[in-house]
Design an enzyme around this catalytic site. Structure first.
Site, mmCIF file in Angstrom:
data_model
loop_
_atom_site.group_PDB
_atom_site.id
_atom_site.type_symbol
_atom_site.label_atom_id
_atom_site.label_comp_id
_atom_site.label_asym_id
_atom_site.label_seq_id
_atom_site.Cartn_x
_atom_site.Cartn_y
_atom_site.Cartn_z
ATOM 1 N N HIS A 168 0.912 -1.218 0.120
ATOM 2 C CA HIS A 168 0.079 0.090 0.110
ATOM 3 C C HIS A 168 0.722 1.394 -0.053
ATOM 4 O O HIS A 168 0.815 2.000 0.834
ATOM 5 C CB HIS A 168 -0.765 0.110 1.223
ATOM 6 C CG HIS A 168 -2.126 0.860 1.154
ATOM 7 N ND1 HIS A 168 -1.778 2.199 1.086
ATOM 8 C CD2 HIS A 168 -3.554 0.537 1.247
ATOM 9 C CE1 HIS A 168 -3.116 2.704 1.163
ATOM 10 N NE2 HIS A 168 -3.980 1.723 1.180
ATOM 11 N N GLU A 272 -0.714 1.193 -5.335
ATOM 12 C CA GLU A 272 -0.470 -0.144 -4.576
ATOM 13 C C GLU A 272 -0.304 -1.429 -5.442
ATOM 14 O O GLU A 272 -1.358 -1.627 -6.235
ATOM 15 C CB GLU A 272 -1.563 -0.210 -3.766
ATOM 16 C CG GLU A 272 -1.851 0.938 -2.776
ATOM 17 C CD GLU A 272 -3.161 0.942 -2.256
ATOM 18 O OE1 GLU A 272 -3.652 2.328 -2.006
ATOM 19 O OE2 GLU A 272 -3.825 -0.015 -1.964
HETATM 20 O O1 TA6 Z 1 -5.938 1.188 -0.785
HETATM 21 C C1 TA6 Z 1 -7.038 2.024 -0.670
HETATM 22 C C2 TA6 Z 1 -7.840 1.967 0.711
HETATM 23 O O2 TA6 Z 1 -8.477 0.648 0.711
HETATM 24 C C3 TA6 Z 1 -8.995 3.279 0.727
HETATM 25 O O3 TA6 Z 1 -10.287 2.562 0.487
HETATM 26 C C4 TA6 Z 1 -8.436 3.796 2.208
HETATM 27 O O4 TA6 Z 1 -9.356 3.095 3.000
HETATM 28 C C5 TA6 Z 1 -7.168 3.552 2.322
HETATM 29 O O5 TA6 Z 1 -6.980 2.189 1.888
HETATM 30 C C6 TA6 Z 1 -6.526 3.610 3.668
HETATM 31 O O6 TA6 Z 1 -6.969 2.781 4.461
HETATM 32 P P1 TA6 Z 1 -6.664 2.488 5.876
HETATM 33 O O7 TA6 Z 1 -7.392 1.196 6.699
HETATM 34 O O8 TA6 Z 1 -5.281 2.625 6.104
HETATM 35 O O9 TA6 Z 1 -7.385 3.746 6.604
#
Ligand code: TA6
Length: 315
Positions: A168, A272
């Site tokens: 991520h 990601e």
């Molecule tokens: O990767 C994108 C995502 O899934 C978004 O939907 C957003 O929620 C982000 O990740 C961050 O997630 P987190 O659980 O780290 O707040």
């Protein structure tokens, strides 16, 4: 630990006294990895410039995940399952693996560290599978950052398991309104802002003018993130990770996140490398490998010095 190896890395204390590994390449680039989450929080080029975004409000307090850098989403991406969002690997303590099995590829990298995560009894209650997750974080001679995950099913009950996965990555950018993402044109994606409805991306580079949360399916192995203002292009190469997620929370979501500054959305973009659409299934004894390689090419789309499409076409 061999003295040879210690020349390229050291274990020290980071925020909140959490253990971190500092990797240094003799030519000047560096990276930092927290054992908490197996989480890369810094990647600097040989001028000492930070290339990853880390929120000024990031908390380094378990069980909260660190906001920024490269969180690892395993064994579940986002809410694709009944575990906490993005799984548990990002809020568990990993260990340094001093005796890793031979590394699959012959590499000249000297600055690297091997981490390992195995399930605790706690995990086995929420995800009843035995596994070994080995993560190698390495700096290449050119300052490239490589993350190689090897996940092995060590179940003794003959059971296979399936998982989804993502690196991520939060890239640091000068101004999100000036950023272009190349390599995802004309691909199908699921829009997380529209109940995962399926769309096809337009023919031109992705640009940003509002919240974006898209999951691109079966993408090319190379994606370019062009930061016009910094005349810099991030090249993301991935292996074993067919999908890619692009995320920017924009202003409202930014304000709603306690561990994220209200205006920080202007200086980050998440691109990601992921395996989501088709979960990976491993039988006992089987191992999966997922690799991410990040590099920088000094360019800008408009400068015409180096057209990112050429970057994507080159080897
Ligand atoms: O990767 C994108 C995502 O899934 C978004 O939907 C957003 O929620 C982000 O990740 C961050 O997630 P987190 O659980 O780290 O707040």
């Amino acid at each position: 630990m061999s003295s040879e190896k210690s020349r390229y890395y050291e274990v020290c204390k980071g925020f909140n006294g959490l253990d971190k590994v500092l990797l240094r390449d003799p030519r000047g680039s560096s990276a930092e990895v927290y054992l908490y989450g197996g989480h890369v929080t810094s990647w600097k080029n040989d001028h000492g410039e930070e290339l990853l975004f880390l929120s000024s409000k990031a908390t380094f307090k378990p069980p909260k995940a660190i906001r920024g850098g490269i969180p690892i989403c395993f064994p579940q991406f986002s809410c694709h399952g009944n575990l906490d969002r993005h799984g548990f690997a990002r809020n568990r303590f990993w260990a340094i693996d001093d005796h890793p099995p031979p590394f699959p590829t012959n590499t000249s990298n000297k600055a690297f560290v091997d981490l390992i995560l195995k399930p605790s009894e706690e995990e086995m209650k929420i995800w009843p599978h035995s596994f070994e997750f080995r993560l190698r974080v390495a700096l290449g001679p050119g300052g490239d950052l490589m993350l190689t995950s090897r996940i092995r099913n060590t179940n003794t009950d003959g059971k296979p398991f399936s998982f989804t996965f993502a690196y991520h990555t939060y890239f640091s950018v000068s101004d999100i309104c000036e950023v272009r993402v190349e390599g995802l044109e004309t691909l199908d994606y699921l829009d997380n802002l529209q109940k995962k409805k399926r769309f096809t991306e337009q023919g031109d580079a992705l640009t940003f003018e509002s919240e974006v949360d898209k999951m691109y399916l079966s993408t090319p192995t190379k994606i370019a993130i062009i930061d016009h203002e910094k005349k810099r292009t991030y090249v993301l190469r991935k292996d074993g990770l067919p999908d890619a997620v692009v995320w920017n929370p924009w202003d409202k979501k930014a304000k709603a996140m306690a561990d994220f500054g209200d205006n920080e959305y202007k200086h980050m973009v998440c691109v990601e490398a992921a395996a989501i659409e088709k979960p990976i299934t491993l039988k006992p004894g089987e191992e999966w490998k997922g690799r991410l390689e990040l590099s920088i090419v000094p360019s800008s789309y408009c400068s015409g010095q180096l057209d990112p499409r050429r970057v994507l076409q080159c080897s």
